[in-house]
Design a protein around this motif. Structure first.
Motif, mmCIF file in Angstrom:
data_model
loop_
_atom_site.group_PDB
_atom_site.id
_atom_site.type_symbol
_atom_site.label_atom_id
_atom_site.label_comp_id
_atom_site.label_asym_id
_atom_site.label_seq_id
_atom_site.Cartn_x
_atom_site.Cartn_y
_atom_site.Cartn_z
ATOM 1 N N LEU A 1 59.962 135.018 39.669
ATOM 2 C CA LEU A 1 58.912 135.480 38.907
ATOM 3 C C LEU A 1 59.609 135.962 37.484
ATOM 4 C CD1 LEU A 1 57.832 138.164 41.597
ATOM 5 C CD2 LEU A 1 56.586 136.379 40.762
ATOM 6 N N GLN B 1 50.091 144.417 35.610
ATOM 7 C CA GLN B 1 50.769 145.586 35.753
ATOM 8 C C GLN B 1 52.316 145.259 35.530
ATOM 9 O OE1 GLN B 1 49.183 148.921 37.324
ATOM 10 N NE2 GLN B 1 47.464 147.704 38.640
ATOM 11 N N SER B 2 53.109 144.327 35.614
ATOM 12 C CA SER B 2 54.320 144.238 35.587
ATOM 13 C C SER B 2 54.616 143.582 34.151
ATOM 14 C CB SER B 2 54.717 142.933 36.622
ATOM 15 O OG SER B 2 54.638 141.650 36.088
ATOM 16 N N VAL B 3 56.088 143.641 33.959
ATOM 17 C CA VAL B 3 56.480 142.881 32.771
ATOM 18 C C VAL B 3 55.802 141.501 32.436
ATOM 19 C CG1 VAL B 3 58.761 141.832 33.699
ATOM 20 C CG2 VAL B 3 58.610 142.649 31.329
ATOM 21 N N LEU B 4 55.374 140.967 33.300
ATOM 22 C CA LEU B 4 54.874 139.534 33.119
ATOM 23 C C LEU B 4 53.373 139.612 32.353
ATOM 24 C CD1 LEU B 4 55.700 137.809 36.796
ATOM 25 C CD2 LEU B 4 56.933 137.986 34.412
ATOM 26 N N LEU C 1 55.781 148.346 42.073
ATOM 27 C CA LEU C 1 54.463 148.115 42.045
ATOM 28 C C LEU C 1 53.872 148.315 43.257
ATOM 29 C CD1 LEU C 1 54.308 145.073 39.761
ATOM 30 C CD2 LEU C 1 53.461 147.236 39.237
ATOM 31 N N LEU C 2 54.543 147.778 44.407
ATOM 32 C CA LEU C 2 53.895 147.762 45.917
ATOM 33 C C LEU C 2 53.937 149.298 46.266
ATOM 34 C CD1 LEU C 2 55.727 144.727 47.248
ATOM 35 C CD2 LEU C 2 53.114 145.021 46.849
ATOM 36 N N THR D 1 68.109 136.666 37.351
ATOM 37 C CA THR D 1 67.343 137.895 37.141
ATOM 38 C C THR D 1 66.297 137.998 38.363
ATOM 39 O OG1 THR D 1 67.866 138.156 35.009
ATOM 40 C CG2 THR D 1 66.267 139.634 35.853
ATOM 41 N N GLU E 1 61.149 146.234 40.116
ATOM 42 C CA GLU E 1 59.696 146.391 39.565
ATOM 43 C C GLU E 1 58.759 145.999 40.526
ATOM 44 O OE1 GLU E 1 59.017 144.293 36.063
ATOM 45 O OE2 GLU E 1 57.183 145.320 35.706
ATOM 46 N N LEU E 2 58.909 145.056 41.534
ATOM 47 C CA LEU E 2 58.129 144.701 42.431
ATOM 48 C C LEU E 2 57.976 145.735 43.560
ATOM 49 C CD1 LEU E 2 56.675 142.051 43.385
ATOM 50 C CD2 LEU E 2 58.605 141.272 44.690
ATOM 51 N N ARG F 1 58.871 135.064 32.842
ATOM 52 C CA ARG F 1 59.205 135.953 31.641
ATOM 53 C C ARG F 1 60.094 135.037 30.431
ATOM 54 N NH1 ARG F 1 57.103 138.469 27.428
ATOM 55 N NH2 ARG F 1 58.564 139.872 26.769
ATOM 56 N N GLN G 1 51.514 151.322 43.384
ATOM 57 C CA GLN G 1 50.087 150.964 43.163
ATOM 58 C C GLN G 1 49.325 149.975 43.845
ATOM 59 O OE1 GLN G 1 49.686 150.502 38.914
ATOM 60 N NE2 GLN G 1 51.914 150.548 38.414
ATOM 61 N N SER G 2 49.862 149.255 44.982
ATOM 62 C CA SER G 2 49.121 148.665 46.000
ATOM 63 C C SER G 2 48.487 149.347 46.967
ATOM 64 C CB SER G 2 50.140 147.603 46.594
ATOM 65 O OG SER G 2 50.808 148.220 47.773
ATOM 66 N N LEU H 1 48.784 142.474 40.538
ATOM 67 C CA LEU H 1 49.995 143.602 40.268
ATOM 68 C C LEU H 1 50.759 142.716 39.280
ATOM 69 C CD1 LEU H 1 50.634 145.548 43.547
ATOM 70 C CD2 LEU H 1 49.563 146.661 41.681
ATOM 71 N N LEU H 2 51.311 141.681 39.625
ATOM 72 C CA LEU H 2 52.245 141.041 38.704
ATOM 73 C C LEU H 2 51.512 140.582 37.466
ATOM 74 C CD1 LEU H 2 54.066 139.177 41.391
ATOM 75 C CD2 LEU H 2 55.126 140.733 40.131
ATOM 76 N N HIS I 1 65.240 145.158 37.217
ATOM 77 C CA HIS I 1 65.428 143.704 37.098
ATOM 78 C C HIS I 1 66.762 143.428 37.420
ATOM 79 C CE1 HIS I 1 61.779 143.551 33.888
ATOM 80 N NE2 HIS I 1 61.567 143.729 35.111
ATOM 81 N N LEU J 1 54.547 142.565 54.082
ATOM 82 C CA LEU J 1 53.998 143.665 53.269
ATOM 83 C C LEU J 1 52.527 144.116 53.695
ATOM 84 C CD1 LEU J 1 54.480 142.290 49.487
ATOM 85 C CD2 LEU J 1 56.158 143.977 50.835
ATOM 86 N N GLU K 1 46.649 140.610 46.117
ATOM 87 C CA GLU K 1 46.874 141.928 45.515
ATOM 88 C C GLU K 1 48.256 141.758 44.694
ATOM 89 O OE1 GLU K 1 46.763 145.241 48.045
ATOM 90 O OE2 GLU K 1 46.912 146.766 46.275
ATOM 91 N N LEU K 2 49.070 140.941 45.140
ATOM 92 C CA LEU K 2 50.629 140.930 44.623
ATOM 93 C C LEU K 2 50.348 140.230 43.190
ATOM 94 C CD1 LEU K 2 53.638 141.368 45.381
ATOM 95 C CD2 LEU K 2 53.569 139.233 46.673
ATOM 96 N N LEU L 1 63.168 140.099 39.930
ATOM 97 C CA LEU L 1 62.276 141.229 39.763
ATOM 98 C C LEU L 1 62.230 142.305 40.791
ATOM 99 C CD1 LEU L 1 60.076 141.181 36.925
ATOM 100 C CD2 LEU L 1 58.383 140.907 38.812
#
Lengths: 318, 318
Positions: A223, A184-187, B180-181, B171, B176-177, A227, B184-185, A180-181, B155, B223, A176-177, B173
């Motif tokens: 992570l 749905q992330s900047v990645l 998302l969790l 940097t 943002e992580l 980017r 959206q998880s 999402l990354l 970030h 998590l 799931e992680l 993440l």
């Protein structure tokens, strides 16, 4: 010869997003299989019987009741009817004792929903529902199976089996992680197809596994580094090859972090048994090999069918 | 007395999602401030002048050109005009040398976009755009500032400053992580308001920081453990207090993982300087304290304004 003349029972793996079913003879031979996208997340309790009959209705003889054995999320509290979790340690040849009968109007199927497992140790609360039946597939072949088993996926499970019983397990949110990354992330601007098709992708995956395994705390920095590499690293290939390379690295970071966390379990384990689809098991085998661990595999479908078969044999006559 | 009679220059922090501006006298006193939600992500290159004048237009005298100094994503490749990244080491009193002039039709503003910083070391590629100007705010007060600086956020940035120059940075993440969790998880069903309001929430946050710092590889397992705890842990409070407690744990896991990754930097650091909004800096200070590290703070707005002021002083006469 119609299936209805030979079917002994019906096996169903009913997950969050789909259901899969097999018509099986009393001797264990598969006569037919089918499925639909009607999983727990898209069904109300009252929808289950119809959703089941859409797939298995044509296999059911009118003259007698046919056992239908179901594992997975259909037995969750928010499913068809709740089959309460069994506590650990849980013998895998004994899942049927926790089965429940959901309400069914049709006279032909005798439906049983198998339970999941829960671990209530403080600091290590965990649940599984569906994977226990795949684990039971290992026990179907060897009632005294012992070892460390990994079921990769959205919520990857690691289970310690001793003499055919689950004694502890850990769920990792790895898949799931990753999703999402990647999406749905900047990645998402940098991550492409993740099939480890090119040798360079496999090398990048292995490098990332080793890197994060050696220093798991660097995960969130690595992570963002994906980017930044996409913006700055002249050593990356261009186009689709570039986004595939970065996808391989992201996958390696996620799987490597999971393996770092399983360090104590892995340290004194024999070969790890991987259960699941071929591509995902190949990826985990590659990661485990990079860290010096042997693995063996069992196909996920074969496992769940064998596990349901074991439960069927243990059911009292219906 | 109208602002236009006294304005010396205009400071603008123009990020991905908003812009904030201040009218400043030649002596550095703030006369007015404003802002809008028109950030880089919602603007085409040709939209920037209008978006700027909507906020600062009334501060500009008609009789002369007023310097407008802009930091942040407006200077990105996908922004108004690209101000190329400066490489490391980068003196923070010298950001103005990388400034560029975007196309402007109005005769009143003399706009300069400040550059970001990039780190091109293999294996540690990284970029920042906007945070360098907050870091320059530290140097405005002390030209020879040295130390480890953390700017928490979506970030999060960790920068090592030596004698007023950035020598390396990382940097993470983290923010943002977390988002998302939490949203959206599968955890979204369990995670509530995250304000560390209750003492028990702060304890849970600190416990999670220490737990994951001691064993960062357990992150993906911890998590899923939040979800399983929500299902099984009778020791959790009910209702909103429950989801707030689990939010505190999730936050602790994310911040603790970040701190585990910064271990080498933290080991031989003096007090860490936290730059950002008060709530986030309080949270990081709590986490750092739990691991035995002292911290001090600088408000993020004050920092960016001081950093823009330093760049203004370094600009050649316009």
């Amino acid at each position: 010869m119609p299936i209805t003349d030979h079917v002994g029972w019906i096996a169903v793996d009913w997950g969050s997003s789909n259901l899969r079913a097999w018509a099986v003879t009393a001797a264990g031979r598969v006569l037919a299989h089918g499925g639909s996208e009607r999983g727990m997340l898209s069904l109300a309790s009252s929808d289950y019987e119809t959703a089941l009959l859409e797939v298995v209705g044509n296999w059911l003889p009118a003259s007698r009741r046919t056992p239908v054995l179901v594992c997975g999320m259909a037995g969750a509290r928010q499913g068809w009817r709740e089959a309460a979790y069994l506590p650990l340690p849980a013998r895998l040849d004994d899942l049927a004792r926790g089965a429940v009968c959901p309400p069914v109007n049709d006279a032909r199927p005798a439906v049983r929903l198998l339970p999941g497992l829960c671990q209530s140790a403080a600091g290590a609360f965990d649940v599984m529902r569906g994977e226990e039946t795949q684990l039971a597939g290992l026990v179907a072949d060897d009632r005294r199976f012992s070892g460390l088993v990994c079921l990769p996926g959205t919520h990857a499970k690691w289970a310690r089996l001793e003499q055919g019983a689950v004694t502890r397990f850990t769920t990792c949110l790895t898949g799931e992680l990753y999703g999402l990354l990647a999406r749905q992330s900047v990645l998402k601007h940098s991550i492409g197809a993740d099939d480890l098709a090119a040798p360079g992708d496999r090398e990048a995956f292995v490098f990332a596994v080793r890197d994060i395994h050696a220093n798991p705390g660097r995960y969130t920095a690595r992570l963002f580094g994906l980017r930044a590499s996409d913006l700055l690293d002249a050593g990356l290939p261009a186009g689709d090859a570039r986004s595939a390379r970065l996808a391989a690295r992201l996958s390696g970071l996620c799987v490597g972090l999971e393996l770092a966390g399983m360090g104590d379990e892995l340290a004194d384990s024999g070969p790890i048994t991987l259960v699941g689809n071929a591509a995902l098991c190949t990826r985990y085998a590659l990661a485990l090999e990079a860290l010096g661990h042997e693995s063996q595999r069992l196909d996920g479908d074969a496992a769940v069918l064998a596990g349901l078969g074991l439960a069927y044999q243990a059911l009292p006559a219906l």
